[in-house]
Design an enzyme around this catalytic site. Structure first.
Site, PDB file in Angstrom:
ATOM      1  N   GLU A 283     -19.710 -42.831  -4.632  1.00  0.00           N
ATOM      2  CA  GLU A 283     -20.832 -43.755  -4.446  1.00  0.00           C
ATOM      3  C   GLU A 283     -21.244 -43.779  -2.982  1.00  0.00           C
ATOM      4  O   GLU A 283     -20.393 -43.671  -2.089  1.00  0.00           O
ATOM      5  CB  GLU A 283     -20.443 -45.182  -4.849  1.00  0.00           C
ATOM      6  CG  GLU A 283     -20.032 -45.362  -6.286  1.00  0.00           C
ATOM      7  CD  GLU A 283     -19.596 -46.788  -6.558  1.00  0.00           C
ATOM      8  OE1 GLU A 283     -19.592 -47.605  -5.595  1.00  0.00           O
ATOM      9  OE2 GLU A 283     -19.247 -47.097  -7.702  1.00  0.00           O
ATOM     10  N   LYS A 285     -21.999 -45.638   0.286  1.00  0.00           N
ATOM     11  CA  LYS A 285     -21.620 -46.933   0.851  1.00  0.00           C
ATOM     12  C   LYS A 285     -22.883 -47.632   1.345  1.00  0.00           C
ATOM     13  O   LYS A 285     -23.532 -47.180   2.282  1.00  0.00           O
ATOM     14  CB  LYS A 285     -20.630 -46.762   1.992  1.00  0.00           C
ATOM     15  CG  LYS A 285     -20.050 -48.075   2.493  1.00  0.00           C
ATOM     16  CD  LYS A 285     -19.024 -47.826   3.575  1.00  0.00           C
ATOM     17  CE  LYS A 285     -18.435 -49.148   4.049  1.00  0.00           C
ATOM     18  NZ  LYS A 285     -19.458 -50.029   4.636  1.00  0.00           N
ATOM     19  N   ARG A 290     -22.377 -57.969  -0.548  1.00  0.00           N
ATOM     20  CA  ARG A 290     -21.666 -57.866  -1.827  1.00  0.00           C
ATOM     21  C   ARG A 290     -21.994 -59.099  -2.660  1.00  0.00           C
ATOM     22  O   ARG A 290     -21.851 -60.228  -2.212  1.00  0.00           O
ATOM     23  CB  ARG A 290     -20.167 -57.777  -1.558  1.00  0.00           C
ATOM     24  CG  ARG A 290     -19.293 -57.649  -2.822  1.00  0.00           C
ATOM     25  CD  ARG A 290     -19.292 -56.241  -3.334  1.00  0.00           C
ATOM     26  NE  ARG A 290     -18.386 -56.071  -4.448  1.00  0.00           N
ATOM     27  CZ  ARG A 290     -17.085 -55.798  -4.337  1.00  0.00           C
ATOM     28  NH1 ARG A 290     -16.537 -55.693  -3.143  1.00  0.00           N
ATOM     29  NH2 ARG A 290     -16.352 -55.624  -5.414  1.00  0.00           N
ATOM     30  N   LYS A 462     -13.978 -43.867  -6.264  1.00  0.00           N
ATOM     31  CA  LYS A 462     -13.357 -44.764  -7.235  1.00  0.00           C
ATOM     32  C   LYS A 462     -12.797 -43.967  -8.403  1.00  0.00           C
ATOM     33  O   LYS A 462     -13.514 -43.182  -9.022  1.00  0.00           O
ATOM     34  CB  LYS A 462     -14.375 -45.791  -7.744  1.00  0.00           C
ATOM     35  CG  LYS A 462     -14.925 -46.712  -6.667  1.00  0.00           C
ATOM     36  CD  LYS A 462     -15.897 -47.734  -7.227  1.00  0.00           C
ATOM     37  CE  LYS A 462     -16.427 -48.662  -6.137  1.00  0.00           C
ATOM     38  NZ  LYS A 462     -17.382 -49.659  -6.660  1.00  0.00           N
ATOM     39  N   LYS A 481     -15.345 -42.208   5.595  1.00  0.00           N
ATOM     40  CA  LYS A 481     -16.434 -42.026   6.548  1.00  0.00           C
ATOM     41  C   LYS A 481     -16.327 -40.657   7.196  1.00  0.00           C
ATOM     42  O   LYS A 481     -15.223 -40.148   7.408  1.00  0.00           O
ATOM     43  CB  LYS A 481     -16.382 -43.102   7.650  1.00  0.00           C
ATOM     44  CG  LYS A 481     -16.665 -44.501   7.159  1.00  0.00           C
ATOM     45  CD  LYS A 481     -16.699 -45.461   8.339  1.00  0.00           C
ATOM     46  CE  LYS A 481     -17.057 -46.863   7.892  1.00  0.00           C
ATOM     47  NZ  LYS A 481     -17.160 -47.782   9.044  1.00  0.00           N
TER      48      LYS A 481
END
Length: 950
Positions: A283, A285, A290, A462, A481
């Site tokens: 995904e 970032k 959130r 994930k 990163k």
């Protein structure tokens, strides 16, 4: 039993007094120390016994409803907001009881933080003077004629007063005094202390909160994580023999919970892929807020939908984003966003701001303003946010609850498939996150290439088979990163030489100057990163070795401070060394520290008890480190006083920044600006010192030199050339001026005029924004062929070698390249003879290659000016992207839609070229804007390119 069924409290017989809570719980826990343990093995064991006894007595004498008391036991978890913190409460009590200013009691109340650790370190602190609430309670008690005995106030009465204090009826200080003063007359000193602590929302039984939950019911801690609601926890859990089911300990509709967080392991791509079972989602970032969204439909009316929005810290944003289909910035667009078979769901995702003009996601800081704008759009006749062009966009990546079924125990891949079946996307409002499945380290590397291409922060990995872990940071989610995006910083071992006292003590640290007789010079102050045990260890090592600065200042040949002085100081040999981590090097222009420079965004990593004070970093080592690692240490700056950098003799008139700050009563000292009218629309950043000058200070400087300041000016009067419009920031008002054809002059023009004591003609560098090319073309005539001013002073050596460098570059050839080397070698002596420090500034861009990108709207003079700035400091402009260290975009107006779109398109093209050739072994050029070059020159070091990304 569902939480919706909890409409009545459990069995609750008499009304317990507040004194029962104070004497049987708060005070008993507070008095426990190692000297009164008796038969208990530890302080914790005795506190656990006190909590168990209190709960047993509560259930026996009061009943099963402990929620009214829980609101006072856990004030931070209670939803009431009083908007009163320590300073506000101190002022309130001072005014309420008329404590005279400058009295000992007044200082005791207002300076309590300075004495916090002195009181705390006393194990026999019977008066418990380490807390503000107790100090205030003592002050109130000393001013009473009659002391209440207690047992006059019930817990319910305390809650009633706090409900009123948190209501809209009580807002001003006088209203707060009117409410609290008569009620506090009924409380004795000990009750007052805890009542005030509850208002401050300070923990009353810390660190035993978790044990209290478990003692009341074994499922209470876990249940609290999934509902985060005191009433739900203590109304639902009354019988310890009745254990909660697995479904009870999962997500509950319309109740906040703590979401799962990602881990940050430092592993190779291969190791990450292996740990994920070679089957994981990738995904992007996203830089947003959130958000957990709850939706529930009315079973009879499918269009009757209700929403809740909670942040990762369980803050309720439902009012902002909308509790139903009629209101808010998000919910009003979601009538058809769910499949008709969906009656309820809980979604996990990221709320971001979407700019509909530029078709981009905006940075995080713009979200709240965009949400407010969207929420009030249909209720205002005048849009207070008319300059904004964004609205909230909810990007969804997980579902945890669907139609009464808990999904936290379901595999992620199944939850994602459910999302695709139930969500009807609304473009740029309500969307699913694109999540490809990956298997190998190469897939992660390809994702990193995309990260470079799109200049995003990184990716989330994930595990497709992972289950959702509420309130946990789990390795099934990993943040990755690109290596070049990691923040640089400085790690230094420094010796403590001073302390500034407070609840969190701040320690002043020093560098040893070996060139000046081994003097320890103050360098920085650190107050973050210390644990309680480290505070205790520092106190143990330095006990009895501190000296009061005011009564016993340090010998200047041993310990030296700048303008910032500690409360107490210590000899280095009596002190200790701590390891400091800092994001960057900053500058203190007013001599705050004896070293001159200091550290920025710093914290303590650990105590270095293995090192002696003589092993700390020296000033000379620090300077070498800064020069060798200028690429790593972001924003390194150096003090520049007056115009010594340019060889101009400093004078009082030239130190404009000092004048601007120091002037309190403006007196006219010259007639330089006599007859000129100004409208000042912004402050400025001083081009020599890097310090900021506010618009108010600029106004003072103009008035000091005879200028007239105009406010509330009609644009037409500026058009008529009656007023000079000054700005270096694009505000709403300055953009209005540009639209009607007004040029914006940089505030630097004002300071240059004062420097030369003359009204100077406008040059390109003194124009902030021009409404047409006319002013710019006219101003260019005031520069020579190399872009140097005919009027403004430039150092002869810098000017001479910049011109010769230009000639060598243009003519090319091996001989001339050799000539360039000779020029660079011989230039040092000329620079030094002119009083210019050649090391940090003359060769600033030596061996650094720049690839310049210009837009169609960029005038040629601007591109040429950028090239001259680079070459003047021995940088190289290359046409080969693969050779470049930096890709520099010429400055363009990001609020100009066409320019912004072209800039984004070109940045994407450049990123694509880099991405196609990228490998982990090759350094990636930074893509920055022109201000990176300007700031590097101003700071005399290559600043952190992360702060100047396009």
């Amino acid at each position: 039993m569902s939480l919706e069924d909890l409409k009545e409290p459990p069995n609750f017989n008499p009304k317990p007094h507040f004194s029962f809570l104070v004497t049987e719980l708060f005070t008993k826990l507070d008095l426990v120390n190692k000297d009164n343990l008796r038969n208990f093995t530890s302080i914790t064991a005795k506190k656990q016994f006190i909590i168990d006894e209190f709960i047993k007595n509560w259930k026996h004498y009061v009943g099963l409803n402990i929620y009214p008391a829980a609101r006072l036991i856990f004030p931070a978890r209670d939803g009431r907001l009083y908007f009163i913190r320590d300073v506000g409460l101190s002022r309130l009590i001072t005014k309420m009881y008329k404590i005279p200013k400058n009295s000992i009691d007044f200082r005791r109340v207002n300076d309590w933080k300075r004495n916090y650790h002195d009181y705390k370190k006393l194990n026999t602190d019977k008066k418990r003077l380490r807390t503000l609430s107790y100090i205030l309670a003592q002050q109130i008690s000393e001013r009473r004629d009659v002391q209440p005995k207690g047992d006059e106030v019930t817990i319910q009465e305390v809650n009633d007063v706090l409900d009123k204090l948190a209501s809209d009826e009580v807002e001003s200080g006088s209203q707060q005094i009117e409410l609290l003063e008569p009620f506090m007359r009924k409380l004795n000193t000990e009750e007052l202390r805890w009542f005030l602590q509850i208002i401050l929302k300070d923990a009353t039984i810390s660190p035993m909160e978790s044990y209290f939950y478990r003692s009341w019911h074994p499922d209470a801690p876990q249940f609290s994580n999934v509902v985060n609601n005191l009433r739900a926890v203590f109304w639902r859990l009354t019988d310890i023999t009745e254990r909660l089911s697995e479904s009870d300990l999962r997500v509950h509709l319309m109740y906040p919970f703590l979401p799962q967080l990602a881990a940050k392991p430092k592993l190779s791509y291969e190791e990450i892929a292996s740990r994920m079972g070679n089957n994981f989602y990738i995904e992007e970032k996203i830089d947003g807020d959130r958000m957990i969204m709850h939706m529930k439909r009315n079973s009879e009316d499918k269009n009757d939908m209700h929403f809740k929005y909670y942040t990762r810290r369980c803050r309720d944003y439902s009012l902002l984003y909308g509790e139903d289909l009629k209101n808010g910035a998000m919910s009003k667009y979601l009538r058809y966003a769910f499949h008709e078979g969906v009656s309820s769901c809980v979604l996990d995702g990221e709320m971001v701001a979407w700019d509909y003009r530029r078709n981009v996601i905006l940075p995080f800081g713009t979200l709240k303003a965009s949400a407010v704008q969207e929420a009030v759009r249909h209720f205002t006749t005048e849009d207070a946010f008319s300059d904004q062009s964004a609205w909230p966009l909810f990007i969804i990546y997980d579902i945890l609850y669907l139609n009464g079924v808990h999904l936290v125990g379901t595999k992620l891949i199944e939850r994602r498939n459910a999302l695709k079946r139930i969500i009807i996307e609304i473009p740029h409002r309500f969307e699913l996150l694109e999540t490809p499945i990956a298997h190998t380290a190469q897939d992660i590397e390809d994702a990193m290439k995309k990260t470079v291409l799109e200049r995003s922060e990184g990716v989330m990995l994930k595990n497709v088979n992972s289950k959702y872990k509420i309130a946990q940071r789990d390795n099934s989610w990993v943040k990755v990163k690109p290596e070049y995006l990691e923040q640089f910083g400085e790690n230094l071992d420094l010796v403590v030489i001073g302390v500034i006292k407070g609840v969190k003590n701040a320690y002043m640290c020093a560098l040893k100057d070996t060139s000046d007789g081994d003097i320890y010079k103050s360098f920085c102050t650190v107050g973050n990163g210390f644990s309680n045990s480290e505070y205790d260890e520092i106190r143990r090592i330095t006990e009895g070795k501190w000296h009061d600065y005011k009564t016993e200042p340090p010998p200047p040949d041993k310990v030296l401070f700048g303008s910032r002085k500690p409360d107490q100081w210590i000899y280095p040999e009596d002190s200790l060394v701590i390891e400091i981590k800092a994001r960057s090097i900053d500058s203190e222009l007013l001599g705050t520290y004896a070293v001159g420079n200091t550290l920025h965004n710093l914290y303590c990593r650990r105590l270095r008890l293995d090192k002696s004070y003589e092993e700390c970093v020296t000033l000379q080592e620090y300077k070498e480190m800064k020069e060798l690692n200028s690429m790593d240490a972001a924003k390194a700056q150096e003090v520049i006083k007056g115009n010594k950098q340019l060889g101009v003799k400093p004078s009082k008139e030239n130190r404009l920044l000092g004048d601007a700050i120091a002037i309190k009563n403006v007196k006219v000292v010259s007639t330089l600006f006599k007859g000129l009218k100004f409208i000042i629309l912004s402050g400025k950043v001083d081009s020599k010192t890097g310090d900021r000058i506010s618009d108010t200070d600029i106004i003072k400087v103009v008035k000091k030199h005879g200028g007239i300041i105009c406010t509330n000016v009609e644009p037409q009067s500026v058009v008529d050339r009656k007023i000079i419009c000054v700005s270096e920031v694009l505000t709403v008002k300055s953009k209005q001026m540009l639209k009607i054809g007004i040029d914006l002059i940089s505030p630097e023009w004002i300071f240059q005029c004062i420097r030369y004591n003359s009204i100077l003609p406008i040059e390109p560098s003194l124009i902030f924004r021009s409404s047409s090319d006319k002013l710019v073309e006219t101003s260019k005539r005031r520069l020579d062929e190399y872009g140097d001013s005919y009027i403004l002073h430039v150092d002869e050596p810098i000017q001479k070698y910049a011109k010769r460098l230009h000639i060598v570059k243009e003519e090319g050839g091996a001989a001339n390249r050799q000539g360039l080397v000779t020029l660079q070698t011989n230039a040092s002596a000329d620079f030094k003879s002119a009083g210019v420090d050649d090391s940090p500034i003359a060769y600033l861009f030596k061996d650094v290659k720049f690839y310049i990108v210009s837009l169609q709207s960029t005038p040629s003079w601007q591109t040429e000016g950028l090239e001259r700035k680079i070459k003047r400091y021995f940088g190289e402009v290359t046409l080969a992207l693969e050779d470049a260290s930096f890709v520099v975009f010429t400055a363009f107006d990001k609020y100009d839609f066409a320019a912004d779109q072209e800039g984004r398109r070109k940045a994407k093209e450049i990123s694509s070229r880099i991405s196609n050739e990228w490998s982990r072994s090759k350094k990636i050029p930074y893509i920055v804007d022109e201000s990176f070059v300007d700031e590097s020159i101003r700071n005399k070091v290559l600043v952190d390119p992360q702060d100047y990304k396009v």
